[in-house]
Design an enzyme around this catalytic site. Structure first.
Site, mmCIF file in Angstrom:
data_model
loop_
_atom_site.group_PDB
_atom_site.id
_atom_site.type_symbol
_atom_site.label_atom_id
_atom_site.label_comp_id
_atom_site.label_asym_id
_atom_site.label_seq_id
_atom_site.Cartn_x
_atom_site.Cartn_y
_atom_site.Cartn_z
ATOM 1 N N CYS A 199 0.831 -1.212 0.000
ATOM 2 C CA CYS A 199 0.000 0.000 0.000
ATOM 3 C C CYS A 199 0.867 1.264 0.000
ATOM 4 O O CYS A 199 1.448 1.603 -1.013
ATOM 5 C CB CYS A 199 -1.000 -0.028 1.143
ATOM 6 S SG CYS A 199 -2.339 1.184 0.915
ATOM 7 N N HIS A 204 -3.707 -4.760 0.337
ATOM 8 C CA HIS A 204 -3.269 -5.225 1.656
ATOM 9 C C HIS A 204 -3.393 -6.749 1.743
ATOM 10 O O HIS A 204 -4.387 -7.271 2.243
ATOM 11 C CB HIS A 204 -4.117 -4.580 2.760
ATOM 12 C CG HIS A 204 -3.709 -3.186 3.092
ATOM 13 N ND1 HIS A 204 -2.734 -2.894 4.024
ATOM 14 C CD2 HIS A 204 -4.133 -1.999 2.597
ATOM 15 C CE1 HIS A 204 -2.583 -1.578 4.102
ATOM 16 N NE2 HIS A 204 -3.419 -1.010 3.247
ATOM 17 N N GLU A 228 -2.013 -8.785 3.719
ATOM 18 C CA GLU A 228 -2.060 -9.297 5.097
ATOM 19 C C GLU A 228 -3.494 -9.385 5.605
ATOM 20 O O GLU A 228 -3.825 -10.265 6.403
ATOM 21 C CB GLU A 228 -1.203 -8.416 6.023
ATOM 22 C CG GLU A 228 -1.802 -7.094 6.445
ATOM 23 C CD GLU A 228 -1.755 -6.011 5.379
ATOM 24 O OE1 GLU A 228 -2.236 -4.893 5.652
ATOM 25 O OE2 GLU A 228 -1.236 -6.271 4.281
#
Length: 222
Positions: free
Chosen positions: A103, A204, A206
């Site tokens: 990001c 993102h 994660e």
């Protein structure tokens, strides 16, 4: 991995989304947080005992870093974080340390290497794809033969999207390897196939519990 400072209950603290920690641990890595209050001249020392660098998400990159005037919709910036991460990127590249940029990470990497940013996509590059919002999702197209395709094992994906800034002018030495349907660059990597492992994505992974990128980073670290 870079850990930004935040004001929490009136006190300045170093904070980090635990999703990064879990994602790296799930890939067999030992995550260590590097505060972005770090003095730039200590960046090399911060990397002396690690084998990879993760650039995490967060606030906007200050536009003076790429010669632009602040846009009326520019969000919060942290010049100290910019300075620390630019120094970490330079040190990582000098040491040929693998970099996973997420990001804000793709944005500061692009700026570090000479690129520029859209400061606010909605007003500077309006389009049909929802890039900002906690629940935003959209498709991305992945370049065939890219390191990103090899890592993901796919030429298309659906990703989350929580950004109002993005790459405008791609930095020399980088090549775009994924795009949203409106043409916004969603991933980049070195143009030189022999360069150290760098994968930078605008989404993102994660939070998607997307193992492939973190597993690929782990292989590069090993």
């Amino acid at each position: 991995m870079t850990a930004p400072r935040r004001l929490v209950d009136g006190r300045e603290r170093i904070t980090l989304n635990t999703a990064y920690v879990r994602a790296l641990e799930s890939a067999g890595l030992v995550p260590l947080a590097v505060p972005t209050t770090l003095a730039p001249d200590r960046a090399g020392a911060a990397l002396a005992s690690v084998r990879g660098l993760v650039l995490t998400g967060g606030e906007d990159v200050a536009p003076d870093r790429y010669g632009a005037t602040p846009h009326p919709r520019l969000g919060a910036v942290d010049p100290a974080r910019d300075a620390a991460e630019l120094a970490l990127i330079a040190a990582a590249r000098a040491r040929r340390v693998p970099i996973l940029a997420i990001c804000r990470g793709i944005q500061i990497l692009n700026v570090a290497l000479g690129g520029t940013l859209y400061q606010d996509l909605e007003t500077e590059r309006p389009g049909p794809v929802p890039h900002a919002g906690d629940d935003s999702r959209h498709a991305v197209r992945v370049q065939a033969g890219s390191r990103l395709e090899q890592t993901l094992g796919a030429r298309a994906a659906t990703v989350n999207s929580r950004h109002h800034q993005a790459i405008r002018d791609l930095a020399p030495g980088l090549r775009a390897v994924a795009w949203a349907e409106d043409g916004v660059i969603e991933a980049a990597e070195p143009a030189d196939a022999g360069a150290p492992w760098i994968v930078a994505v605008q989404w993102h992974p994660e939070d998607l519990t997307e193992r492939a990128l973190f597993d690929g980073f782990a292989r590069a670290v090993a």
